[in-house]
Design an enzyme around this catalytic site. Sequence first.
Site, PDB file in Angstrom:
ATOM      1  N   GLY A 238       0.903  -1.369   0.087  1.00 24.47           N
ATOM      2  CA  GLY A 238      -0.005   0.099   0.098  1.00 24.47           C
ATOM      3  C   GLY A 238       0.925   1.122  -0.132  1.00 24.47           C
TER       4      GLY A 238
ATOM      5  N   ILE B 238      -1.052  -2.015  -5.612  1.00 25.56           N
ATOM      6  CA  ILE B 238      -1.532  -2.700  -6.852  1.00 25.56           C
ATOM      7  C   ILE B 238      -1.665  -1.628  -8.003  1.00 25.56           C
ATOM      8  CG2 ILE B 238      -2.847  -4.393  -5.792  1.00 25.56           C
ATOM      9  CD1 ILE B 238      -5.373  -2.332  -5.762  1.00 25.56           C
TER      10      ILE B 238
ATOM     11  N   GLN C 165      -2.386   6.991   1.429  1.00 26.68           N
ATOM     12  CA  GLN C 165      -2.025   8.088   2.054  1.00 26.68           C
ATOM     13  C   GLN C 165      -1.066   7.878   3.186  1.00 26.68           C
ATOM     14  OE1 GLN C 165      -5.286   9.181   4.950  1.00 26.68           O
ATOM     15  NE2 GLN C 165      -4.766  11.400   4.572  1.00 26.68           N
TER      16      GLN C 165
ATOM     17  N   LYS D 105     -12.024  -3.929  10.939  1.00 27.28           N
ATOM     18  CA  LYS D 105     -10.931  -3.547  11.840  1.00 27.28           C
ATOM     19  C   LYS D 105     -10.989  -4.157  12.894  1.00 27.28           C
ATOM     20  CE  LYS D 105      -8.517  -0.908   8.811  1.00 27.28           C
ATOM     21  NZ  LYS D 105      -7.087  -1.176   8.615  1.00 27.28           N
TER      22      LYS D 105
ATOM     23  N   TYR E 298     -16.229  -1.592   7.361  1.00 20.19           N
ATOM     24  CA  TYR E 298     -14.892  -1.159   7.641  1.00 20.19           C
ATOM     25  C   TYR E 298     -14.364  -1.427   8.987  1.00 20.19           C
ATOM     26  CZ  TYR E 298     -10.825   2.011   7.992  1.00 20.19           C
ATOM     27  OH  TYR E 298      -9.499   2.618   8.251  1.00 20.19           O
TER      28      TYR E 298
HETATM   29  N1  SER Z   1      -9.873   7.867   8.419  1.00 27.38           N
HETATM   30  C1  SER Z   1     -10.471   6.525   8.052  1.00 27.38           C
HETATM   31  C2  SER Z   1     -11.897   6.585   7.411  1.00 27.38           C
HETATM   32  O1  SER Z   1     -12.453   7.554   7.481  1.00 27.38           O
HETATM   33  C3  SER Z   1     -10.741   5.954   9.326  1.00 27.38           C
HETATM   34  O2  SER Z   1      -9.732   4.910   9.691  1.00 27.38           O
HETATM   35  O3  SER Z   1     -12.287   5.747   6.721  1.00 27.38           O
END
Ligand code: SER
Length: 321
Positions: free
Chosen positions: A8, A35, A12, A147, A143
């Site tokens: 990655g 990728i 960012q 996590k 998400y």
């Molecule tokens: N900064 C991320 C998001 O907003 C959170 O880990 O998805």
Amino acid sequence: MDRILIIGAAGQIGSELTVELRKIYGNDHVFATDIKEASRDIMDGGPFQLLDVMDDKRLIHFIIRHKITQIYHLAAVLSGNAEKLPLQAWHINMDGLMNILEVAKMVDEVKKVFWPSSIAVFGPTTPRLNTPQLTIMEPTTVYGVSKLAGERWCEYYHKRYNIDVRSIRYPGLISYKTEAGGGTTDYAVEIYYEAVRNGKYTSFLSADTALPLLFMPDAIKATIDLMETDRAKLTVHSAYNMGGMSITPAQIHKAICKHIPGFQIDYVPDFRQVIAETWPQSIDDSVSARDWGYSYRYDLESITEIMIEEISKKLNISALG
Ligand code: SER
């Protein structure tokens, strides 16, 4: 000498971490992969290769061939994008991590793994102010669920197979080098770009939505500090809380106006507002401070000054009034 793999590296966090790690470990010892192609400095500043973390056979081959000793696995689908394609996001976020944990288990040379968690592991039933390290965790985004599951797997591999895997629950990260993609906290990057480019911004979060935010240089330093801490000092093997400042869109608007008078903002909250309202407003990171000395330097004023200056340079615009 350590040999580091970054997965990655075009992202960012990866695009800035690669540069810092190359300064410490030497350009030739930091293998940047993604990728997609990364920025020129990443691709020319040391080894770079296209690599998909989902391709476990190529991954293990790469790790053995280059005698990798540390892995930073940063590739993920962020919160907003994940809600659009929940099953695909789950698949990418989870299978990528599992491939890395399995490689770390199989290849003895791999001594340490870093994998980012997020404040998204918390949910609407979590105390939102000064959220403790150990608390209720009922995330409601795919998400956040990925996590949280990832954290549990990290701890499992640590306990069961003695894998040295380290993680941080990142707050929203503000940076100018590489724009984030598809996250809920991304407004705090977009707002600066739009202020410099157009002098106005439409925020997808409402004016008073407070979220913990941190400047990228602080996040990079913290990540490397955690990875360099003596393993015996670490008491958390899921992921460490990391705070930063509790900031609202209205506060960033005000800070930018000091440099760009007349900067206009309007607020059109979308589905990411609903996500933000389930996340903490501020984080208790005292366990990180105790175990590995976490602290941060940049406040909103200094972040704003640097963001406007650097984005202006990047876009070749003279925004400073
Ligand atoms: N900064 C991320 C998001 O907003 C959170 O880990 O998805």
